[in-house]
Enzyme design. Structure first.
Site, PDB file in Angstrom:
ATOM      1  N   ASP A 180      56.352 -23.319 -40.481  1.00  0.00           N
ATOM      2  CA  ASP A 180      56.926 -22.087 -40.142  1.00  0.00           C
ATOM      3  C   ASP A 180      57.637 -21.688 -41.217  1.00  0.00           C
ATOM      4  O   ASP A 180      58.853 -21.611 -41.262  1.00  0.00           O
ATOM      5  CB  ASP A 180      57.962 -22.449 -38.962  1.00  0.00           C
ATOM      6  CG  ASP A 180      58.268 -21.121 -38.136  1.00  0.00           C
ATOM      7  OD1 ASP A 180      57.790 -20.175 -38.667  1.00  0.00           O
ATOM      8  OD2 ASP A 180      59.087 -21.317 -37.141  1.00  0.00           O
TER       9      ASP A 180
ATOM     10  N   THR B 112      55.756 -25.064 -26.853  1.00  0.00           N
ATOM     11  CA  THR B 112      55.814 -26.387 -26.766  1.00  0.00           C
ATOM     12  C   THR B 112      57.042 -26.749 -25.811  1.00  0.00           C
ATOM     13  O   THR B 112      57.386 -27.809 -25.373  1.00  0.00           O
ATOM     14  CB  THR B 112      56.122 -26.985 -28.068  1.00  0.00           C
ATOM     15  OG1 THR B 112      57.344 -26.493 -28.656  1.00  0.00           O
ATOM     16  CG2 THR B 112      54.976 -27.044 -28.831  1.00  0.00           C
TER      17      THR B 112
END
Lengths: 488, 488
Positions: free
Chosen positions: B259, B201
């Site tokens: 995550d 990203t």
């Protein structure tokens, strides 16, 4: 915005809208598998989940599209679409909130459910929602929002007057009370449009058993017709688009056999709400091998069902029953249908008869009748329920006929005299699946004795049926290693 | 066991082995979507995940197979396979245990990871594993089992002598210390085979920046060759099969930007362990917009990294650094590469130079050098590091050349005199993506000032670069609405 040539994949899996991009294009667009793009053709524009092809069948500049996408875009003649990057749907943020243990609002739950129904979420994404609900049980408000969201995003059916319904949480083989209860209730003049499921892991679901007598995959219109004529029906819920969000959720739950309590409750109640039932009776069989294993859990569930009913404007009554053994003697579509028809004809297994009377009686009390059980017994014993059943069978397009069991039969005799101490539901389920249930309608098992019955050495205690010799042999092989009954 | 005709779908998505059955066949086999069947052809037999087709392109008696399945079965000439129902893999039970909050043993974690690598699990199933680890953080034992399992099921590389490695948890733009540190360390004679990721990203990953100078998608053999020649390399980890289980897990985590800490730790350490690094330096930048947002979390993570290193037999040192702003002035592959090369040439942004010296110095101390930082500075300032970098570029197949920035440039002047109080990493990331990073190597942003610098009204404070006028315009449009710097 890029132009892409269309490659029709000729595939459809009933899942989300999917397109496949070449690795190079995906990288150029900054897109990863599970990202979305907007695909436009003329004035039609839809969001498509992307999978990235690793081989060379999707060449750069091409997009492989599943049939659903072709259909949605009316792409028949056209060979080119315009694609642009699309943000993730808002519902993903709400799914993450649930996975973080937050309470979800009505709007957020509705947003998630509507995205599930519209196939805007991938299976992994729905899986994360299921995980969140599994870990952090939904509270009662959330369960009622989820139920309403499923109904709001579903086809519904509405009949005039009092509509009643029943449900059994299940998990034990047979237990085909529904098919006795519906004709009793319908004969008393109440509307009871019953949708049932097919077997998933059990030998037969109510829809599989009813299918022995009449078609069950009726359209919405034909159901309305049938119910108007007879007050009741017994159809397969899957043929309708009732609570389709729920079907998609269940598909994902199956992967790990998860069944978060909140989702269990909303799943059941949404199906009742979708047929606009005002009165609902829930039967919770409790037993080691039933879906609900302890009395304690059953009582907790009972309270929640009743509270949830209040929030949804439905009157709910819950019956906790004994789930130690099958109800009735036959297991498997034809053998269960035979039990049902003989109870309706005034004969048949007594436990099936009495449990059905109790359920129908409870329903009658719920709608305000003075002595419900007495009324239910009258309707059954007078033959009115049988007559009603015949009407329903005809209204669904079936014929009244003799019910046959499988041609290949094998019976087991008791090795000793004693009392039946245990019946293994699990082994009954397994052997029936091996024998061919639910696909082979005439396959199954018939119990001559039930729990606590006295048995003499050499008496036939049960028999199995199959439609082919090979399957019967597989069944016998299983019986040689596994016990159905314990006699002591 | 049934015989099925093969329909080659001509598709491959690098995911699990998938077959598509007609609805009717699936029902006959008692199979639902996400169930598995065993498919046999000759002596080859594999397990295939089933999707159920809703349209008629897969006719009854046929099975649609993805390329991976065709390949695994050597199906080229053959048109028929034998299929039978297959139980779910054992690892699913272990995934469920984790979702229930249980601690997993070494064997169970290894079983899950091996099934992930062998593509035996569907994405939903891996998703449930990620959910479980997200909710119930893995404990230190589990993290070390997960790390070892990833390594055991991975390609590995081993060099002689002391092998060192470094990693940055990231989240801020630029911060390209790796490309200064590796040549310093390699010049001192230590082996440092560095694998990096591409941008996901962010505007650019180390692999994207290095690619400006040399190819980064080297095979295992070419990496070994390069490292033998120069002591170091900077390659894209994705081109290798290092820690491929981790790649598959990350793909699923991306869906909801999850995550889980345990997976973060094992993901990083597995990549170090796979190249047999004995000494590892971890840089944790802390900042509002960095991956690790608070000092507290950084300290906790630091402790875990060190403990995990001990369990894995690696010496780990952790540096907590300031992650408030980019390190260096350029953001975007070419602009960052230019910063790196000018630091190596004795010029360039001071923060990048000093941070790199600090990291290289820490590594030197770790391997037992007396005054590590002094040594690092010497190697850098004497030009040995630049020389080493040129060797590495050549060894990876690159050429030494001038680095150009995008042809289209737009610069922004300060509206007032004052001090730089804030730099928005988030907006820098976004505008760089809009400008075309990481695909457009020459796109990006260049900061003339950093935090706490004094600026005069009318001075150029930063500029943006693009490879096309259209992208530059998009970038300008973004800048009109969003601030990169706050000057007060």
């Amino acid at each position: 915005m890029v132009k892409l040539g269309v490659k029709k994949l000729g595939l459809s899996t009933g899942g989300p809208l999917i397109g496949i991009l070449n690795e190079e294009d995906a990288r150029k667009l900054g897109i990863y598998a599970a990202d979305r793009i907007r695909v436009r053709q003329g004035k039609k524009e839809i969001s498509v989940l992307i999978d990235v092809a690793e081989n060379h069948n999707i060449k750069p500049g091409m997009i492989g599209l599943f049939d659903e996408v072709i259909r949605e875009l009316n792409l028949d003649g056209n060979k080119v679409v315009h694609a642009s990057v699309q943000n993730k749907p808002e519902s993903l943020a709400f799914i993450k909130e649930k996975l973080d243990g937050k309470e979800l609002s009505k709007d957020k739950i509705n947003c998630i459910v509507s995205d599930i129904v519209e196939n805007r979420l991938s299976e992994v994404e729905v899986g994360f929602f299921v995980s969140g609900c599994y870990k952090y049980n939904l509270n009662l408000n959330e369960i009622s929002y989820l139920t309403q969201a499923i109904v709001n995003n579903s086809q519904t059916i509405k009949f005039k007057g009092k509509t009643v319904d029943k449900h059994c949480t299940g998990g034990i083989p047979a237990n085909r009370t529904t098919m006795v209860v519906i004709p009793i209730v319908a004969a008393a003049g109440y509307t009871i449009p019953k949708t049932s499921s097919r077997a998933i892991t059990s030998p037969s679901g109510t829809a599989d058993v009813m299918e022995v007598l009449a078609p069950v995959d009726l359209s919405r219109e034909r159901i309305i017709q049938a119910v108007k004529k007879t007050n009741g029906c017994m159809v397969w819920g899957g043929a309708l688009d009732l609570a389709s969000a729920d079907d998609r959720i269940i598909k994902i739950e199956r992967v790990l056999s998860l069944d978060p309590e909140g989702m269990l409750l909303s799943s059941i109640m949404a199906k009742k709400k979708a047929v606009n039932a005002n009165y609902v009776l829930i039967d919770i069989p409790v037993g080691e091998e039933a879906k609900i294993k302890t009395k304690k859990r059953a009582v907790r569930l009972k309270r929640k069902f009743i509270k949830l009913g209040k929030k949804l404007g439905m009157k709910v009554k819950v019956m906790i029953s004994n789930g130690e053994q099958p109800v009735g003697n036959g297991v498997g579509p034809a053998l269960e249908a035979r039990d049902v028809m003989s109870v309706l004809a005034g004969d048949g297994p007594n436990d099936l008869k009495e449990k059905s009377i109790k359920i129908a009686g409870s329903i009658f009390s719920m709608v305000g009748m003075w002595n419900g059980e007495k009324k239910a017994r009258e309707i059954l014993e007078s033959g009115q329920a049988l007559e009603k059943m015949q009407e329903i069978i005809k209204a669904q397009g079936g014929k009244i006929k003799e019910i046959e069991a499988g041609r290949f039969r094998y019976s087991v005799k008791s090795p000793r005299s004693g009392v039946v101490k245990k019946i293994s539901n699990k082994n009954i389920n397994t052997v029936c699946r091996i024998l061919g249930c639910p696909k082979d309608k005439k396959a199954g098992l018939y119990l001559n004795f039930k729990l606590n019955n006295k048995v003499k050495r050499g008496q036939e205690i049960f028999s199995i049926y199959a439609e082919s010799k090979a399957k019967l042999d597989y069944g016998i092989e299983f019986l040689n290693k596994n016990k159905i009954m314990e006699i002591k």
